[in-house]
Design a protein around this motif. Structure first.
Motif, mmCIF file in Angstrom:
data_model
loop_
_atom_site.group_PDB
_atom_site.id
_atom_site.type_symbol
_atom_site.label_atom_id
_atom_site.label_comp_id
_atom_site.label_asym_id
_atom_site.label_seq_id
_atom_site.Cartn_x
_atom_site.Cartn_y
_atom_site.Cartn_z
ATOM 1 N N GLN A 79 0.824 -1.205 0.000
ATOM 2 C CA GLN A 79 0.000 0.000 0.000
ATOM 3 C C GLN A 79 0.863 1.262 0.000
ATOM 4 O O GLN A 79 0.585 2.229 -0.724
ATOM 5 C CB GLN A 79 -0.922 0.009 1.217
ATOM 6 C CG GLN A 79 -1.892 1.180 1.230
ATOM 7 C CD GLN A 79 -2.782 1.181 2.467
ATOM 8 O OE1 GLN A 79 -2.674 0.309 3.341
ATOM 9 N NE2 GLN A 79 -3.660 2.167 2.560
ATOM 10 N N ALA A 80 1.934 1.236 0.780
ATOM 11 C CA ALA A 80 2.818 2.398 0.862
ATOM 12 C C ALA A 80 3.489 2.675 -0.484
ATOM 13 O O ALA A 80 3.554 3.828 -0.938
ATOM 14 C CB ALA A 80 3.869 2.186 1.951
ATOM 15 N N LYS A 81 3.974 1.639 -1.133
ATOM 16 C CA LYS A 81 4.628 1.815 -2.441
ATOM 17 C C LYS A 81 3.638 2.349 -3.479
ATOM 18 O O LYS A 81 3.985 3.200 -4.302
ATOM 19 C CB LYS A 81 5.242 0.495 -2.909
ATOM 20 C CG LYS A 81 6.513 0.126 -2.160
ATOM 21 C CD LYS A 81 7.282 -0.994 -2.817
ATOM 22 C CE LYS A 81 6.607 -2.319 -2.650
ATOM 23 N NZ LYS A 81 7.448 -3.448 -3.134
ATOM 24 N N ARG A 82 2.408 1.869 -3.427
ATOM 25 C CA ARG A 82 1.401 2.348 -4.372
ATOM 26 C C ARG A 82 1.128 3.837 -4.163
ATOM 27 O O ARG A 82 1.023 4.600 -5.132
ATOM 28 C CB ARG A 82 0.113 1.536 -4.212
ATOM 29 C CG ARG A 82 -1.034 2.015 -5.116
ATOM 30 C CD ARG A 82 -2.265 1.144 -4.949
ATOM 31 N NE ARG A 82 -2.741 1.118 -3.576
ATOM 32 C CZ ARG A 82 -3.448 2.097 -3.018
ATOM 33 N NH1 ARG A 82 -3.757 3.181 -3.716
ATOM 34 N NH2 ARG A 82 -3.857 1.976 -1.769
ATOM 35 N N LEU A 83 1.016 4.252 -2.925
ATOM 36 C CA LEU A 83 0.758 5.663 -2.632
ATOM 37 C C LEU A 83 1.913 6.556 -3.091
ATOM 38 O O LEU A 83 1.695 7.652 -3.606
ATOM 39 C CB LEU A 83 0.512 5.849 -1.132
ATOM 40 C CG LEU A 83 -0.824 5.313 -0.607
ATOM 41 C CD1 LEU A 83 -0.836 5.304 0.908
ATOM 42 C CD2 LEU A 83 -1.985 6.149 -1.151
ATOM 43 N N ILE A 84 3.128 6.077 -2.917
ATOM 44 C CA ILE A 84 4.304 6.841 -3.376
ATOM 45 C C ILE A 84 4.288 6.960 -4.895
ATOM 46 O O ILE A 84 4.554 8.025 -5.457
ATOM 47 C CB ILE A 84 5.606 6.176 -2.880
ATOM 48 C CG1 ILE A 84 5.726 6.322 -1.356
ATOM 49 C CG2 ILE A 84 6.828 6.782 -3.570
ATOM 50 C CD1 ILE A 84 6.837 5.503 -0.745
ATOM 51 N N GLU A 85 3.964 5.865 -5.575
ATOM 52 C CA GLU A 85 3.919 5.865 -7.044
ATOM 53 C C GLU A 85 2.834 6.796 -7.572
ATOM 54 O O GLU A 85 3.007 7.455 -8.606
ATOM 55 C CB GLU A 85 3.676 4.449 -7.555
ATOM 56 C CG GLU A 85 4.853 3.505 -7.356
ATOM 57 C CD GLU A 85 4.484 2.051 -7.624
ATOM 58 O OE1 GLU A 85 3.297 1.797 -7.947
ATOM 59 O OE2 GLU A 85 5.357 1.183 -7.486
ATOM 60 N N GLU A 86 1.704 6.874 -6.861
ATOM 61 C CA GLU A 86 0.571 7.670 -7.330
ATOM 62 C C GLU A 86 0.640 9.129 -6.901
ATOM 63 O O GLU A 86 -0.094 9.971 -7.426
ATOM 64 C CB GLU A 86 -0.731 7.063 -6.803
ATOM 65 C CG GLU A 86 -1.031 5.681 -7.377
ATOM 66 C CD GLU A 86 -2.251 5.048 -6.737
ATOM 67 O OE1 GLU A 86 -2.792 5.637 -5.764
ATOM 68 O OE2 GLU A 86 -2.669 3.967 -7.203
#
Length: 338
Positions: A79-86
Motif C-alpha cells: 500500500q505504501a509503495k502504491r501511494l508513493i507511485e501515485e
C-alpha cells in the motif's frame, strides 16, 4: 520560503492533490509531530494526505492525534509503495537527504511527484522542488507552524494540530533548554497553547510513561558511563545482551545520551548502542558550546545532524568502535578544552 514558493503552494492546494508525507527512519517526536501536524492542516485545506513512516517508532509517541492513520512502510509495504507511485506531491520532513529514509530511498528516488522539503538540519540535498531549510530553527515543528502561517492558515490550527506541533518543539528543544530555543519559539508555543495544546498533559504523555524495564535499562546505562576528564567527554555503551535482558523496545534509550552532559565540566557526550540485527553500533552525539558534533559525526562515523546534536554509525564491534572514538579525541583536545 520566498513569495514565489508561497504562491506556488497556494496554487497547488487550490485543487485536490495526491499527497504523501514522509519523516526519516526511526522517527522521533519532531518527525512524528511535524508530519501529523502538517497532515491535519492539509486536511483542513480539503486535501487527503497520507503519512508513511519508514519503520516503527516509540510507544510514547503513539498517542499523538492522527497516529492511527500512519502507514508503516515495513509492515504495509504494498500500500505504501502504491501511494508513493501515485503521489504528485511528496513532503519530506525533518531530514534533508533521501538516504535518511532507509529502504524507502529507492522508491522515493524514482517517484514522479514533486518534492517539498521542510527541515532544519545542516547541508540539505537539492532533490526538492521547494526547499524550506533553516538550520537556526528549533525544530521542524516550528517550521511547520511558520509554513502554515505563510499560507495564512493559522486560523485553521485546531487543538489536534497544536498538540502535534507542541510535541515536536518540546522534544527537539530538550523541553526548551537548547540554544536553538528563541523568543520566537516561545511565541509559537504560546500560540499553540492558546489553540488548545495542553502542555502539562503532553509532557506527561511523552516523558512520564516509563516501564520498570526502561528504568532498569537506564541504570545499566549509567553504570556503564565512562568519563574522560582530559577531553571533557563522557560516553555510555550498551550491548545487545544488556538491551535484551531488559526487554528493549524502540525508544527505550531515548535521552540516555544527555545524562553525560549533566556532569559538571563535561561538554561532549556520546552513547554507543549495539544493534546485532543491523550489524551496526548506533551512535548519538551531544555537545554544549561551540564543539560541532555534526562535523565530528560526518567526518568519522557516517552521520551528521546539528552542531550540538547528531547521530552516526559504526560497522565494527563495540570495542573497536570505542577505541577508535577515544583515539580520535586526541585530535580534538584543543577544541574540547578551549
Amino acid at each position: 520560503m520566498n513569495s514565489a514558493d508561497i504562491a506556488t503552494l497556494k496554487s497547488l492546494f487550490a485543487t485536490p492533490q495526491s499527497i504523501v508525507i514522509v519523516p526519516h527512519k526511526n522517527p522521533d517526536g519532531d518527525a512524528i509531530g511535524s508530519t501529523l501536524g502538517l497532515a491535519k492542516f492539509l486536511e483542513a485545506l480539503g486535501q487527503q494526505p497520507k503519512v508513511i513512516v519508514p519503520n516503527d517508532y516509540p510507544k510514547f509517541l503513539k498517542w499523538i492525534p492522527g497516529n492511527e492513520a500512519i502507514l508503516n512502510f515495513e509492515r504495509e509495504n504494498s500500500q505504501a509503495k502504491r501511494l508513493i507511485e501515485e503521489a504528485n506531491i511528496i513532503f519530506t520532513l525533518d531530514f534533508n537527504h533521501l538516504s535518511r529514509t532507509g529502504q524507502m530511498e529507492s522508491f522515493l528516488k524514482v517517484a514522479k511527484a514533486d518534492f517539498i522539503m521542510i527541515d532544519h538540519h545542516q547541508q540539505p540535498d537539492d532533490y526538492a522542488m521547494i526547499t524550506y531549510s533553516d538550520v537556526g530553527m528549533s525544530s521542524t515543528c516550528e517550521m511547520v507552524y511558520n509554513f502554515i502561517d505563510s499560507l495564512d492558515g493559522t486560523d485553521k490550527i485546531t487543538r489536534e494540530i497544536a498538540t502535534c506541533l507542541y510535541v515536536g518543539i518540546m522534544t527537539d528543544t530538550g523541553s526548551f533548554k537548547y540554544s536553538s530555543t528563541t523568543s520566537q519559539t516561545h511565541k509559537v508555543v504560546a500560540n499553540l497553547i492558546d489553540k488548545g495544546a495542553e502542555n502539562m498533559q503532553i509532557h506527561q504523555q511523552v516523558f512520564d510513561t516509563n516501564s520498570p524495564a526502561r528504568l532498569h535499562l537506564l541504570g545499566v546505562a549509567l553504570n556503564n558511563l565512562v568519563i574522560l576528564e582530559d577531553f571533557k567527554t563522557a560516553y555510555i555503551t550498551m550491548s545487545q545482551e544488556e538491551l535484551d535482558k531488559y526487554d528493549y523496545n524502540k525508544g527505550d534509550t531515548e535521552g540516555f545520551v544527555n545524562y553525560g552532559l549533566t556532569l559538571e565540566g563535561i561538554t561532549f557526550a556520546v552513547i554507543f548502542i549495539e544493534n546485532k540485527e543491523e550489524g551496526i553500533i548506533k551512535i548519538s552525539f551531544r555537545s554544549v558550546g561551540d564543539f560541532s558534533v555534526n562535523e565530528f559525526a560526518r567526518a568519522h562515523f557516517n552521520g551528521g545532524g546539528h552542531t550540538n546534536a547528531a547521530g552516526g554509525r559504526s560497522e565494527v564491534g563495540m570495542k573497536e568502535t570505542t577505541s577508535k572514538f577515544i583515539s580520535l579525541l586526541h585530535g580534538y583536545k584543543n577544541q574540547l578544552n578551549p
